[in-house]
Design a protein around this motif. Structure first.
Motif, PDB file in Angstrom:
ATOM      1  N   SER A 168       0.825  -1.217   0.000  1.00  0.00           N
ATOM      2  CA  SER A 168       0.000   0.000   0.000  1.00  0.00           C
ATOM      3  C   SER A 168       0.853   1.259   0.000  1.00  0.00           C
ATOM      4  N   VAL A 169       2.150   1.100   0.162  1.00  0.00           N
ATOM      5  CA  VAL A 169       3.091   2.219   0.155  1.00  0.00           C
ATOM      6  C   VAL A 169       4.180   1.909  -0.865  1.00  0.00           C
ATOM      7  N   PRO A 170       4.559   2.876  -1.721  1.00  0.00           N
ATOM      8  CA  PRO A 170       5.655   2.620  -2.664  1.00  0.00           C
ATOM      9  C   PRO A 170       6.910   2.181  -1.922  1.00  0.00           C
ATOM     10  N   GLN A 171       7.569   1.170  -2.437  1.00  0.00           N
ATOM     11  CA  GLN A 171       8.743   0.612  -1.776  1.00  0.00           C
ATOM     12  C   GLN A 171       9.999   1.362  -2.234  1.00  0.00           C
ATOM     13  N   GLN A 172      10.019   2.648  -1.879  1.00  0.00           N
ATOM     14  CA  GLN A 172      11.144   3.517  -2.186  1.00  0.00           C
ATOM     15  C   GLN A 172      11.324   4.519  -1.055  1.00  0.00           C
ATOM     16  N   ARG A 173      12.555   4.834  -0.746  1.00  0.00           N
ATOM     17  CA  ARG A 173      12.847   5.901   0.214  1.00  0.00           C
ATOM     18  C   ARG A 173      12.531   7.245  -0.423  1.00  0.00           C
ATOM     19  N   HIS A 174      11.863   8.114   0.334  1.00  0.00           N
ATOM     20  CA  HIS A 174      11.494   9.427  -0.209  1.00  0.00           C
ATOM     21  C   HIS A 174      11.332  10.404   0.945  1.00  0.00           C
ATOM     22  N   LEU A 175      12.130  11.458   0.954  1.00  0.00           N
ATOM     23  CA  LEU A 175      12.095  12.440   2.031  1.00  0.00           C
ATOM     24  C   LEU A 175      11.502  13.749   1.528  1.00  0.00           C
ATOM     25  N   VAL A 176      10.546  14.280   2.299  1.00  0.00           N
ATOM     26  CA  VAL A 176       9.912  15.552   1.955  1.00  0.00           C
ATOM     27  C   VAL A 176      10.231  16.635   2.977  1.00  0.00           C
ATOM     28  N   THR A 177      10.783  16.269   4.129  1.00  0.00           N
ATOM     29  CA  THR A 177      11.242  17.218   5.138  1.00  0.00           C
ATOM     30  C   THR A 177      12.577  16.734   5.667  1.00  0.00           C
ATOM     31  N   GLU A 178      13.227  17.559   6.447  1.00  0.00           N
ATOM     32  CA  GLU A 178      14.355  17.060   7.204  1.00  0.00           C
ATOM     33  C   GLU A 178      13.832  16.080   8.249  1.00  0.00           C
ATOM     34  N   LEU A 179      14.721  15.252   8.779  1.00  0.00           N
ATOM     35  CA  LEU A 179      14.333  14.278   9.796  1.00  0.00           C
ATOM     36  C   LEU A 179      15.060  14.567  11.102  1.00  0.00           C
ATOM     37  N   PRO A 180      14.324  14.624  12.219  1.00  0.00           N
ATOM     38  CA  PRO A 180      12.862  14.557  12.333  1.00  0.00           C
ATOM     39  C   PRO A 180      12.190  15.772  11.714  1.00  0.00           C
ATOM     40  N   GLY A 181      10.991  15.574  11.184  1.00  0.00           N
ATOM     41  CA  GLY A 181      10.231  16.657  10.596  1.00  0.00           C
ATOM     42  C   GLY A 181       9.473  17.460  11.642  1.00  0.00           C
ATOM     43  N   PRO A 182       8.777  18.511  11.216  1.00  0.00           N
ATOM     44  CA  PRO A 182       8.104  19.390  12.184  1.00  0.00           C
ATOM     45  C   PRO A 182       7.053  18.688  13.038  1.00  0.00           C
TER      46      PRO A 182
END
Length: 443
Positions: free
Chosen positions: A4-18
């Motif tokens: 149910s989730v694409p099996q790829q790493r993908h970052l949209v914020t820095e980690l940890p995010g807000p």
């Protein structure tokens, strides 16, 4: 399996995010600091080998909640089985009014655990509880009190199992006093001791004979592949010699398979790789796809030595957890996940097996199935490098890869991915980790 989730790493914020940072502040105001976390990244959902945090970042999970979600996060078959059971019956307590799920799980455990003799099981809530019950059962059966576990072992966080756990920090520090008649005996750790399996077994046996007494020992507890101890795989012949010794002296041989069992290492149980049949086996973690369940399974005459009411507990073998376990075990068989664990072993061997040659900070890489460790050392030595481990874990988490620490010296990078992880995710995660390994090697 469809995810149910694409099996790829993908970052949209820095980690940890807000959102994770906001939750971290709430956590600090309400949760005991004793419940420490490895990465302060709050998760929302997951599928397969990918976790999605509350900020929408997709992370590669090489930890599986310390080896629990072996078949992948939120497996739809397990979720459906648990939901259906929750609509019917959530609790009666098996020892008051029993139900079929409990019996079915016990029947399945008798089938998949090593040995062709009659076996019985008790279902409990956690790995530590399984170990503690295995101690009680062994003592009752033998009439002896002494219990031995191996150096570098981890058996749990209850008062009894803490005393069976090797290292003092953080699990045991300031937590005593502990029960008596519990002994830690030398183990086989080829990278550290340089001994063959036979030599290490002779040392273990000599210690038992001279420090405990063979006729005083009720049980010897072994993790066939030590997880928290650093993914330690003993030398060839080690367990064969210990099994023979235990048989000769009437000692119950217990395989603690809480982390390495249930298809993780490319067999139902990791002890199978050593050609040894234990008397008792403890199972937990991967048995129910994320639901709390554990078990002690073993020779019927040993398991039945305890009087009715002597073992058990209010929530042990809960109807929902047992439904999840039955679905999990069915998925493993139906989808050939033992073979998938063997595929993961080949992928890790091909991708990281040469790290010790490529990075001076890596002393050894070792593993079986989907259970791997990289021992980090001070370059040019075999001295443990805990600072390098902290740096690697921090770098990995900041870049969307969840890995684990391990080892008695906090110097082993541990990987416990789902057996459905793809080669592409293994490669991506390794590439992220290699960035910090290179920096640490040059330091």
């Amino acid at each position: 399996m469809e995810f149910s989730v694409p099996q790829q790493r993908h970052l949209v914020t820095e980690l940890p995010g807000p959102r994770s940072r906001a939750l971290l502040e709430r956590r600090r105001a309400s949760v005991s600091r004793g419940a420490g976390t490895l990465a302060d990244i709050f998760m929302d959902h997951g599928s397969g080998a990918i976790l999605v945090d509350v900020d929408g970042n997709r992370l590669i999970d090489l930890g599986c909640g310390i080896g629990v979600t072996t078949i992948g996060h939120a497996h739809p078959d397990v979720a459906a089985a648990a939901a259906a059971q929750a609509q019917k019956l959530t609790h009666t307590l098996f020892t008051v009014t029993p139900y079929e799920n409990y019996v079915r799980v016990a029947e399945k455990l008798a089938e998949i655990t090593p040995g062709d003799f009659e076996k019985h099981s008790i279902l409990v809530n956690s790995g530590a509880e399984a170990v503690e019950n295995a101690v009680k059962i062994s003592r009752k059966y033998t009439g002896r009190r002494a219990i031995a576990s191996l150096d570098h072992a981890f058996h749990g966080r209850t008062n009894l199992t803490m005393a069976m756990t090797y290292r003092p920090w953080p699990e045991r520090a300031g937590m005593g006093p502990f029960p008596g008649e519990l002994y830690s005996v030398p183990s086989s750790y080829p990278f550290k001791d340089g001994l063959t399996g036979a030599e290490a077994a002779a040392r273990t046996i000599d210690y038992i004979v001279t420090h405990i007494g063979a006729t005083e020992l009720a049980a010897l507890f072994v993790e066939p592949i030590q997880g928290d101890g650093g993914v330690v795989i003993p030398g060839d012949g080690y367990f064969e010699a210990l099994r023979e010794f235990c048989t000769e002296h009437g000692i119950v041989f217990v395989a603690d398979e809480i982390q390495a069992g249930i298809a993780r290492t490319g067999a139902w149980y990791s002890i199978e790789h050593f050609g040894v049949v234990p008397d008792l086996v403890t199972s937990a973690k991967g048995i129910a796809g994320g639901f709390p369940l554990a078990a002690v399974t073993g020779r019927a005459e040993i398991m039945d030595a305890v009087q009715p009411g002597g073992i058990g507990g209010t929530f042990g073998g809960n109807p929902v957890s047992t439904a999840a376990a039955l679905a999990t075990l069915e998925v493993i068989e139906r989808d050939g996940l033992i073979a998938e664990a063997q595929r993961v072993e080949r992928a890790f061997q091909a991708r990281i097996g040469d790290w010790a040659e490529r990075f001076p900070v890596v002393g050894e890489v070792r593993g079986k199935g989907a259970m791997w460790g990289a021992e980090l050392v001070k370059p040019g030595t075999r001295e443990p490098n805990s600072e390098a481990l902290k740096a690697v874990i921090g770098h990995a988490a900041a870049n969307g890869v969840i890995v684990l620490d391990a080892g008695s010296w906090d110097s082993v990078l541990r990987f416990l991915p789902s057996v459905v992880i793809s080669e592409e995710l293994v490669d991506d995660a390794a590439s992220v980790i290699e960035q910090e390994l290179a920096r640490q090697s040059a330091a």
